[in-house]
Scaffold this active site. Structure first.
Site, mmCIF file in Angstrom:
data_model
loop_
_atom_site.group_PDB
_atom_site.id
_atom_site.type_symbol
_atom_site.label_atom_id
_atom_site.label_comp_id
_atom_site.label_asym_id
_atom_site.label_seq_id
_atom_site.Cartn_x
_atom_site.Cartn_y
_atom_site.Cartn_z
ATOM 1 N N ASP A 66 0.857 -1.177 0.000
ATOM 2 C CA ASP A 66 0.000 0.000 0.000
ATOM 3 C C ASP A 66 0.895 1.228 0.000
ATOM 4 O O ASP A 66 1.666 1.442 0.940
ATOM 5 C CB ASP A 66 -0.889 -0.021 1.250
ATOM 6 C CG ASP A 66 -1.844 1.159 1.339
ATOM 7 O OD1 ASP A 66 -1.654 2.158 0.608
ATOM 8 O OD2 ASP A 66 -2.775 1.097 2.153
ATOM 9 N N VAL A 67 0.813 2.052 -1.038
ATOM 10 C CA VAL A 67 1.726 3.192 -1.160
ATOM 11 C C VAL A 67 1.516 4.240 -0.080
ATOM 12 O O VAL A 67 2.361 5.121 0.094
ATOM 13 C CB VAL A 67 1.632 3.866 -2.550
ATOM 14 C CG1 VAL A 67 2.107 2.923 -3.641
ATOM 15 C CG2 VAL A 67 0.217 4.377 -2.814
ATOM 16 N N ASN A 93 3.280 5.998 -10.059
ATOM 17 C CA ASN A 93 2.135 5.891 -10.958
ATOM 18 C C ASN A 93 0.835 5.563 -10.230
ATOM 19 O O ASN A 93 -0.246 5.844 -10.756
ATOM 20 C CB ASN A 93 2.421 4.812 -12.009
ATOM 21 C CG ASN A 93 1.175 4.380 -12.751
ATOM 22 O OD1 ASN A 93 0.660 5.093 -13.611
ATOM 23 N ND2 ASN A 93 0.657 3.200 -12.406
ATOM 24 N N TYR A 157 -9.938 13.910 -7.437
ATOM 25 C CA TYR A 157 -8.903 13.579 -8.407
ATOM 26 C C TYR A 157 -8.135 14.833 -8.823
ATOM 27 O O TYR A 157 -6.896 14.836 -8.865
ATOM 28 C CB TYR A 157 -9.533 12.911 -9.629
ATOM 29 C CG TYR A 157 -8.540 12.359 -10.609
ATOM 30 C CD1 TYR A 157 -7.863 11.174 -10.338
ATOM 31 C CD2 TYR A 157 -8.264 13.020 -11.806
ATOM 32 C CE1 TYR A 157 -6.937 10.662 -11.236
ATOM 33 C CE2 TYR A 157 -7.356 12.513 -12.710
ATOM 34 C CZ TYR A 157 -6.689 11.327 -12.419
ATOM 35 O OH TYR A 157 -5.772 10.835 -13.311
ATOM 36 N N LYS A 161 -4.117 15.436 -8.021
ATOM 37 C CA LYS A 161 -3.133 15.543 -9.099
ATOM 38 C C LYS A 161 -2.446 16.914 -9.093
ATOM 39 O O LYS A 161 -1.249 17.011 -9.374
ATOM 40 C CB LYS A 161 -3.803 15.280 -10.451
ATOM 41 C CG LYS A 161 -4.201 13.826 -10.655
ATOM 42 C CD LYS A 161 -2.996 12.893 -10.565
ATOM 43 C CE LYS A 161 -3.347 11.449 -10.872
ATOM 44 N NZ LYS A 161 -2.179 10.541 -10.807
ATOM 45 N N THR A 192 -7.314 2.680 -19.805
ATOM 46 C CA THR A 192 -7.133 1.893 -18.593
ATOM 47 C C THR A 192 -8.503 1.500 -18.046
ATOM 48 O O THR A 192 -9.535 1.988 -18.509
ATOM 49 C CB THR A 192 -6.374 2.690 -17.514
ATOM 50 O OG1 THR A 192 -7.188 3.807 -17.111
ATOM 51 C CG2 THR A 192 -5.036 3.199 -18.040
#
Length: 296
Positions: A66-67, A93, A157, A161, A192
């Site tokens: 888990d980042v 990413n 989002y 970002k 994706t």
């Protein structure tokens, strides 16, 4: 074994990719491998990570990680160094998204998008920075057109970002004298699971349909991955997929008022045929993150 004439700037180097189980992450891992790197794949889906690793030609490693977990990412960095060597390329990413009206969004889901996309990027950099300092390597932060502009119904989002872009700019300035390159990738629509799932929601599909025609085009993940890896090889400060996104940079301050003007008339029209509802996590990657948190 490759002949000397087949060597590339990445031959024999260790590259780490987060969010590598599918989509752009998996495509980037395969492109790095194609150019001679030994790749470490990080993500939440062990079966998918193992399958991607098995498809690579060169020695590879994978970790279910888990980042956003500092301890887990530190352990992953130790594992990668022991298995493959010190990383000289890190591609941050990993990313998730949810859509819908902010007022109706689930607070935990909204917050999780920020945690993965922004905090997860910082945690990734923190874990692998010692290796990058030792190798004079490259940290590539994957962001989006959303970092330069904005979009209604995608507040988490867009915020994440934009934050990731700002973090990368600050890190670049901080590390400029240390020999570590920090690059930023600006992406538009990439083929994706996240993009395909967003098209299943009428409101998000309508929003994309109202973008200028060039901005609606969806690009293959392999194409985007090749552009990203070339940028790493050349130690570019930025990379844009598609290339025309570069032209947005000088006029990015104009985008929010333009989007607001269009949204003022178009959102009421769309709402008459497609009710605004929270989407929850988008794509298989987002659902995997949800499942991991529910299990935990």
């Amino acid at each position: 074994m490759s002949r000397a004439t087949d060597r590339t700037p990445l031959s024999g180097r260790v590259a780490v990719v987060t969010g590598a189980a599918r989509g752009l992450g998996a495509a980037t891992a395969r492109e790095l491998d194609r150019r001679g790197a030994r790749v470490a794949l990080l993500g939440l889906e062990p079966q998918e990570l193992a399958e991607v690793a098995a498809s690579l030609r060169h020695e590879a490693a994978w970790c279910r990680t888990d980042v956003t977990d500092d301890a887990a990412m530190a352990a992953a960095a130790t594992h990668v160094a022991a298995r493959l060597g010190p990383a000289s390329v890190v591609v941050a990413n990993a990313g998730i998204a949810e859509g819908g009206p902010f007022a109706q969004s689930d607070p935990a889901t909204w917050r999780r998008v920020i945690e993965v996309n922004l905090i997860g990027s910082a945690t990734t950099a923190r874990a692998f920075l010692p290796a990058l300092l030792a190798t004079g390597g490259t940290y590539l932060q994957v962001t989006s057109l959303a970092a330069m502009g904005t979009s209604p119904l995608m507040s988490a989002y867009c915020a994440s970002k934009a934050g990731a872009e700002s973090f990368a700019h600050a890190l670049r300035a901080e590390l400029a004298h240390e020999g570590v390159a920090v690059a930023i990738a600006y992406l538009n629509w990439i083929d994706t699971d996240m993009t395909r799932d967003s098209d299943q929601h009428a409101v998000l599909r309508e929003l994309r349909a109202h973008m200028p025609r060039p901005a609606r085009k969806v690009y293959p993940a392999a194409y985007a991955a090749a552009r990203l890896v070339t940028a790493v090889e050349r130690r570019q400060a930025s990379v844009y997929v598609p290339a025309w996104l570069r032209a947005v940079q000088p006029v990015r301050a104009l985008l929010p008022p333009i989007v607001t003007r269009i949204a003022r008339t178009e959102l009421p029209r769309i709402a008459r045929t497609a009710p605004f509802e929270a989407t929850g996590m988008l794509g298989a990657g987002g659902l995997a993150d949800q499942d991991a948190r529910d299990t935990h």
